[in-house]
Enzyme design. Structure first.
Site, PDB file in Angstrom:
ATOM      1  CG  ASP A  14       3.948  11.234  29.419  1.00  0.00           C
ATOM      2  OD1 ASP A  14       4.684  11.540  28.442  1.00  0.00           O
ATOM      3  OD2 ASP A  14       4.008  11.433  30.704  1.00  0.00           O
ATOM      4  NE  ARG A  94      -3.132   6.870  39.477  1.00  0.00           N
ATOM      5  CZ  ARG A  94      -3.280   7.696  38.708  1.00  0.00           C
ATOM      6  NH1 ARG A  94      -4.278   7.579  37.834  1.00  0.00           N
ATOM      7  NH2 ARG A  94      -2.550   8.624  38.433  1.00  0.00           N
ATOM      8  CG  ASP A 123      -0.196   7.043  40.891  1.00  0.00           C
ATOM      9  OD1 ASP A 123      -0.880   6.532  41.558  1.00  0.00           O
ATOM     10  OD2 ASP A 123      -0.006   8.256  40.342  1.00  0.00           O
ATOM     11  CB  SER A 174       3.676  16.076  37.341  1.00  0.00           C
ATOM     12  OG  SER A 174       2.888  14.812  37.267  1.00  0.00           O
TER      13      SER A 174
HETATM   14  N1  ARG Z   1       2.150  11.217  45.568  1.00  0.00           N
HETATM   15  C1  ARG Z   1       0.755  11.154  45.333  1.00  0.00           C
HETATM   16  C2  ARG Z   1       0.577   9.604  45.407  1.00  0.00           C
HETATM   17  O1  ARG Z   1       1.522   9.012  45.419  1.00  0.00           O
HETATM   18  C3  ARG Z   1       0.131  11.381  43.956  1.00  0.00           C
HETATM   19  C4  ARG Z   1       0.785  11.101  42.888  1.00  0.00           C
HETATM   20  C5  ARG Z   1       0.572  11.739  41.421  1.00  0.00           C
HETATM   21  N2  ARG Z   1       1.019  13.117  41.380  1.00  0.00           N
HETATM   22  C6  ARG Z   1       1.202  13.899  40.275  1.00  0.00           C
HETATM   23  N3  ARG Z   1       1.341  14.880  40.667  1.00  0.00           N
HETATM   24  N4  ARG Z   1       0.942  13.584  39.209  1.00  0.00           N
HETATM   25  O2  ARG Z   1      -0.501   8.919  45.415  1.00  0.00           O
END
Ligand code: ARG
Length: 401
Positions: A14, A94, A123, A174
């Site tokens: 991506d 993040r 995110d 993912s």
């Molecule tokens: N659910 C988690 C959060 O909101 C992880 C998000 C990213 N997960 C992923 N498999 N890319 O912090």
């Protein structure tokens, strides 16, 4: 002359596509920024890849130390766990990436920053809100959210533009990972009835293949920060990595969470967080020894608020800072050692000690040496039970009511 954008770059499909797309769609020159918080296999390869795809500059930053010191350990001191299950690895990474994006954009004179988040997750919120808090003048572009291409369309776009498709694209999941944990979703995991297949897990052994002997570990804390393992002082990054290795061999840290996203969706995420699970448990065990009943109860409320703020993208809020100040103050005496036993998927606390322990043997013991004045109890109980006696007489309460 075109403007510049700084793109948070992972080297994946991506964000690779985004380099071309930002140029085509917005005529932006892209500077990529790859941040290592314990997730990046080959920084140099990522750096080169971005240049090959047309980035005018490709930056990499090893931010592992800051991640641990400024984000992970404060969250550990807070005992921050979202909905009682998720140690917040992705969510804690993040705001650090946001900080670095903003710093880079200012230094490079960029007018925009970009990230690879879709429009369905948490995110995007963490990026957008964080950037707006630190640098409201920057335009935020989320290509994946804007283009809303399916996986197949993204792959087709990549092929048309000679973007190499990384092998990870063949993975049905993912995945996001950093030092504090690994988050896995999509594919068969989207049916919450399906047991996670073995290939979901990379950091933790299946229970069937764990060691036949337990591992004992002594974790030393100084004011709520873990500083040593079995008496050896270690910096935070190494300490986490060492516990990660040991606990993973015992299948510790697998979490299967039906979680409530900020955008209203229930999602199923699998986490592997061996070091986080061990350290959170050990830290709380030490707090049990040195904090009073009232401090522990109040702190549990703070922990849940703190976790919600981190999860919901409000790291840079005043409330998060206020709670962090409380947490820091609460850690003044959280110094000592915790002994844990790692075995067959369990991390059990089997011992704890501290120079500031509130546990008093001469008060607790039923053996000789007891100094507790038992005769004082009856007077105490007389007063304690007064409201119940008064109510029972005035209102004739029946036991079944
Ligand atoms: N659910 C988690 C959060 O909101 C992880 C998000 C990213 N997960 C992923 N498999 N890319 O912090």
């Amino acid at each position: 002359m075109s403007n510049k954008a700084v793109l948070a770059y992972s080297g994946g499909l991506d964000t690779s596509v985004a380099i071309k797309w930002l140029k085509e769609r917005y005529n932006l020159d892209v500077i990529t920024l790859a941040v290592d918080i314990g997730n990046v296999a080959d920084l140099e390869a990522i750096k080169q890849k971005a240049v090959n795809l047309g980035a005018i500059k490709s930056l990499v930053i090893d931010a592992r130390e800051s991640f641990v010191k400024d984000f992970v350990f404060p969250a550990l001191q807070a005992d921050a766990v979202y909905e009682g299950q998720y140690p917040l690895a992705t969510a804690l990474g993040r705001p650090l990436i946001v900080q670095l994006l903003v710093e880079t954009a200012k230094r490079e004179g960029a007018t925009a920053v970009a990230h690879g988040c879709t429009g369905k997750g948490n995110d995007q919120v963490r990026f957008d809100v964080g950037i707006a808090a630190l640098a409201p003048e920057l335009k935020v572009i989320a290509p994946a959210r804007e283009w809303a291409m399916t996986r197949e369309q993204t792959i087709a776009y990549a092929q048309e533009h000679n973007i190499p498709i990384p092998v990870t694209v063949t993975s049905p999941y993912s995945i996001d990972e950093n030092l504090w944990g690994r988050s896995i979703e999509c594919g068969v995991l989207e049916d919450p009835w399906n047991e996670p297949p073995g290939d979901v897990f990379v950091w933790t052994k299946p229970l069937e293949e764990t060691l036949s002997e337990p591992t004992y570990l002594e974790i030393g804390f100084d004011m709520g920060i873990p500083i040593s393992l079995d008496g050896e002082n270690l910096d935070g990054v190494k300490l986490i990595q060492r516990i990660h290795e040991l606990a993973g061999k015992h299948s510790i840290g697998r979490i299967d969470h039906i979680e409530n996203r900020l955008v209203g969706i229930k999602s199923r995420e699998i986490y592997e967080a061996p070091a986080a699970v061990v350290l959170l448990k050990a830290h709380q065990a030490l707090e049990d020894l040195v904090l009073t009943k009232e401090q522990l109860r109040f702190k549990a409320k703070v922990a849940s608020e703190y976790a919600d703020l981190v999860y919901n993208g409000l790291w840079f809020s005043g409330l998060r800072q206020d709670l962090a100040a409380y947490v820091e103050s609460s850690q003044r005496y959280v110094t000592g050692t915790v002994k844990v036993k790692l075995f067959k998927g369990n991390c059990q606390v089997v011992g704890r000690k501290s120079p500031y322990s509130l546990y008093d043997y001469s008060l607790a013991t039923y053996d000789k040496g007891d100094i507790f004045d038992q005769s004082a109890s009856s007077g105490f109980i007389h007063i304690w039970g007064l409201p119940v006696r008064t109510q029972a007489q005035a209102q004739h309460l029946k036991p079944s009511e």
